[in-house]
Enzyme design. Structure first.
Site: not given
Ligand code: DX5
Ligand code: ZN
Length: 223
Positions: A9, A35, A37, A66, A137, A142-145, A175-177, A197-198
């Site tokens: 991501s 992503d 948004m 996404h 999900m 909404g947010f990474g990390g 997707d997510g964490g 992502g992270s």
């Molecule tokens: C969150 C996004 C993810 C996000 C994942 O709403 O859909 O794609 O980038 O980031 P990480 O892998 O850091 O949780």
């Molecule tokens: Zn995503």
């Protein structure tokens, strides 16, 4: 499981250098996860169609879009027409998910449908044949990390069973964490496409991080 696919991501990348950041994973990743948004469906704003059009041109990898947006029935097909090879909408926002999935396929994309953590799969199992991918999900979008939500794992298993029970070839994305600490649990529960992502862009060597994640997923799925 067939080969595990990794979709980094770019939400965790440097937005001023997006084509370089995509190139940094292009030798090892399968997709680039973008992503979108809209600050309405989720409380964050990222990028939209003009940027995706540029990324399609700049990226050697296929784009996995996404869409965390309201009214995907209206907006999602445009991302497929722009050349995104996979377009995922949130079922919570879709007025007519079957029609939308068909529109996405007609526009040349793989059709993906996403579920937020508290959205059950059961009302939608008869729609699975309309889809190429189901996104479960593992954080609130909404947010990474954010930290991975283990509470979603039983649903992930039920999704895999529903796909298998219908003998469908629907990819199951998480997707997510998702990272070194959590990817094995996802693979064991039946996921085969992993967004990170992270865990990728926070690593010293993003391309190597992708390879390590894929190996961990394939090991876990085989065990
Ligand atoms: C969150 C996004 C993810 C996000 C994942 O709403 O859909 O794609 O980038 O980031 P990480 O892998 O850091 O949780
Ligand atoms: Zn995503």
């Amino acid at each position: 499981m067939s080969r595990a696919q990794i979709s980094p991501s770019i939400l965790a990348a440097d937005f001023a250098r997006l084509s370089d950041e995509i190139a940094a994973v292009s030798t090892t990743a399968d997709w680039v996860h973008v992503d979108v948004m809209d600050a309405h469906f989720v409380p964050n704003l990222t990028l939209g169609l003009p940027v995706v059009e540029s990324l399609v041109r700049a990226s050697a990898l296929p784009i996995d879009c996404h869409l965390m947006i309201e009214d995907p029935d209206r907006w999602a097909p445009g991302y497929a027409e722009a050349g995104a090879k996979s377009v995922t909408f949130h079922v919570e926002a879709a007025a007519a998910p079957v029609r939308l999935a068909r529109d996405l396929r007609a526009a040349g994309a793989r059709a993906g449908m996403a579920l937020k953590p508290a959205t059950p799969i059961e009302p939608y199992v008869d729609l699975l044949g309309e889809l190429d991918m189901l996104l479960v999900m593992t954080v609130e979008p909404g947010f990474g990390g954010q930290p991975f939500l283990d509470v979603v794992l039983p649903k992930l298993r039920r999704c895999r069973e529903a796909i298998r029970g219908r003998d469908l070839d629907v990819w199951l994305q998480v997707d997510g964490g998702v990272g070194a600490e959590t990817i094995e649990r996802c693979a064991e529960a039946g996921a085969d496409v992993f967004v990170a992502g992270s865990a990728v862009y926070g690593a010293a060597d993003p391309a190597a991080a992708v390879t390590a994640l894929r190996e961990a997923a394939e090991r876990a799925a085989a065990s």
